[in-house]
Design an enzyme around this catalytic site. Structure first.
Site, PDB file in Angstrom:
ATOM      1  N   ASN A   9       1.137  -1.259  -0.136  1.00  0.00           N
ATOM      2  CA  ASN A   9      -0.208  -0.587  -0.153  1.00  0.00           C
ATOM      3  C   ASN A   9       1.000   1.081   0.130  1.00  0.00           C
ATOM      4  OD1 ASN A   9      -1.540   2.213   0.442  1.00  0.00           O
ATOM      5  ND2 ASN A   9      -2.485   1.272   2.580  1.00  0.00           N
ATOM      6  N   LYS A  11       0.081   4.451   0.136  1.00  0.00           N
ATOM      7  CA  LYS A  11      -0.813   5.391  -0.290  1.00  0.00           C
ATOM      8  C   LYS A  11      -0.061   6.487  -0.832  1.00  0.00           C
ATOM      9  CE  LYS A  11       0.275   3.536   4.539  1.00  0.00           C
ATOM     10  NZ  LYS A  11      -0.133   3.605   5.751  1.00  0.00           N
ATOM     11  N   HIS A  97      -9.841   0.539   4.444  1.00  0.00           N
ATOM     12  CA  HIS A  97      -8.521   1.464   5.142  1.00  0.00           C
ATOM     13  C   HIS A  97      -8.608   2.018   5.951  1.00  0.00           C
ATOM     14  CE1 HIS A  97      -4.595   2.517   6.235  1.00  0.00           C
ATOM     15  NE2 HIS A  97      -3.954   1.289   5.142  1.00  0.00           N
ATOM     16  N   GLU A  99      -7.197   4.165   7.849  1.00  0.00           N
ATOM     17  CA  GLU A  99      -6.907   6.001   7.313  1.00  0.00           C
ATOM     18  C   GLU A  99      -8.768   6.511   6.507  1.00  0.00           C
ATOM     19  OE1 GLU A  99      -3.229   6.015   5.299  1.00  0.00           O
ATOM     20  OE2 GLU A  99      -2.468   4.962   7.004  1.00  0.00           O
ATOM     21  N   GLU A 169      -5.983  -5.295   9.935  1.00  0.00           N
ATOM     22  CA  GLU A 169      -4.692  -3.983  10.767  1.00  0.00           C
ATOM     23  C   GLU A 169      -5.276  -3.647  11.625  1.00  0.00           C
ATOM     24  OE1 GLU A 169      -2.599  -2.807   7.087  1.00  0.00           O
ATOM     25  OE2 GLU A 169      -4.633  -1.562   6.405  1.00  0.00           O
ATOM     26  N   GLY A 175       2.219   1.955  11.189  1.00  0.00           N
ATOM     27  CA  GLY A 175       2.608   3.309  10.714  1.00  0.00           C
ATOM     28  C   GLY A 175       3.489   3.995  12.420  1.00  0.00           C
ATOM     29  N   SER A 215       2.848  -1.870  10.348  1.00  0.00           N
ATOM     30  CA  SER A 215       4.518  -2.139  10.824  1.00  0.00           C
ATOM     31  C   SER A 215       4.920  -3.529  11.102  1.00  0.00           C
ATOM     32  CB  SER A 215       5.081  -1.516  12.349  1.00  0.00           C
ATOM     33  OG  SER A 215       3.856  -0.750  12.585  1.00  0.00           O
TER      34      SER A 215
HETATM   35  C1  PEP Z   1      -1.291   0.438   6.041  1.00  0.00           C
HETATM   36  O1  PEP Z   1      -1.288   1.320   6.230  1.00  0.00           O
HETATM   37  O2  PEP Z   1      -2.363  -0.689   5.163  1.00  0.00           O
HETATM   38  C2  PEP Z   1      -0.344   0.269   6.942  1.00  0.00           C
HETATM   39  C3  PEP Z   1      -0.036  -1.399   7.239  1.00  0.00           C
HETATM   40  O3  PEP Z   1       1.160   0.451   7.091  1.00  0.00           O
HETATM   41  P1  PEP Z   1       2.303   0.532   7.930  1.00  0.00           P
HETATM   42  O4  PEP Z   1       2.521  -1.287   7.190  1.00  0.00           O
HETATM   43  O5  PEP Z   1       3.500   1.360   7.677  1.00  0.00           O
HETATM   44  O6  PEP Z   1       2.250  -0.091   9.503  1.00  0.00           O
END
Ligand code: PEP
Length: 252
Positions: A9, A11, A97, A99, A169, A175, A215
């Protein structure tokens, strides 16, 4: 055998030339690496989709979007429809997601529409679920994730549900540098399969690909992906560096 996936992803990152170099580097590696029963999905910004598709081998790598409109077409300035995304040759789309839920107020009802419209246009939704830290601290994680799945997916018939990839997630892991432990991930993935099994069947629950995201990086991916019910990962920050993402692919 469930399909195993490592999905990126990106983003809102990379200029187009940077994104294309990143996609090319990943493709160069993947072409020399055995990936039977496994797939790499790059969910890139809308602006990059048509160029990214040209530089990857579709036998191993699919291109995806990170969102789509909840409506089919019409006077929705700035929106991008599932039909438009499918017409580029993309095969996946991230829906729900955290976000999008947080910054754009996307409700379960909106996400249900997006899931429907994606499937209607032959796009496979990567449907994200997960609890916030506050919810986990109150031990509400199972209730929250169950409701997210029920509200946006449980109206689907079996054939359509089988096209959905679920990504667990936990919001507190996205993040932050703090990943769920392999045990926490396994517990939730097994729970999700159980919820699906109760509504549909054990066969359907066993057939659905469930990814972990939050992460995930080259240091923790092996332990996370080796869990029985974890079929790969959705990778944010660590997908923006080719070498790091390639190390994660090797853990699949
Ligand atoms: C995500 O935004 O889908 C994600 C998993 O981000 P990160 O790996 O940076 O935590």
């Amino acid at each position: 055998m469930r399909l195993k996936i490592v999905a990126a992803n990106w983003k809102m990152n990379t200029r187009i030339e940077e994104g294309i170099i990143l996609a090319q580097k990943i493709n160069n590696f993947v072409e020399t690496y055995p990936l039977e029963g496994k797939r790499i999905v790059l969910c890139v910004p809308f602006t990059h989709i048509t160029e990214a598709i040209k530089v990857v081998n579709y036998k191993y790598i699919s291109i995806g979007a990170q969102n789509c409109a909840q409506w089919e077409k019409g006077a929705y300035t700035g929106e991008v429809s599932a039909e438009m995304i499918a017409s580029t040759g993309a095969h996946y789309v991230i829906i729900g997601h955290s976000e999008r839920r947080k910054y754009f107020g996307e409700s379960d009802e909106v996400l249900k529409n997006k899931v429907n419209i994606s499937l209607k246009n032959a796009l496979r939704p990567i449907f994200c679920v997960g609890e916030t830290l506050e919810e986990r601290e109150k031990s509400l994680q199972y209730k929250v994730v169950k409701a997210q799945i029920e509200n946006a997916l449980f109206h689907l018939d079996e054939d359509f549900l089988l096209k959905v990839v679920i990504a667990y997630e936990p919001v507190w892991a996205i993040g932050t540098g703090v990943n769920a432990t392999p045990e926490q991930a396994q517990e939730m993935h097994a729970y999700i399969r159980n919820v699906i099994s109760e509504k549909y069947s054990e066969y359907i629950a066993d057939s659905i690909t469930i990814l972990y995201g939050g992460s995930c990086n080259s240091t923790n991916a092996k332990d996370l992906f080796s869990q029985k019910d974890v079929d790969g990962g959705l990778i944010g920050g660590a997908s923006l560096k080719a070498d790091e993402f390639i190390e994660i692919i090797k853990c699949l």
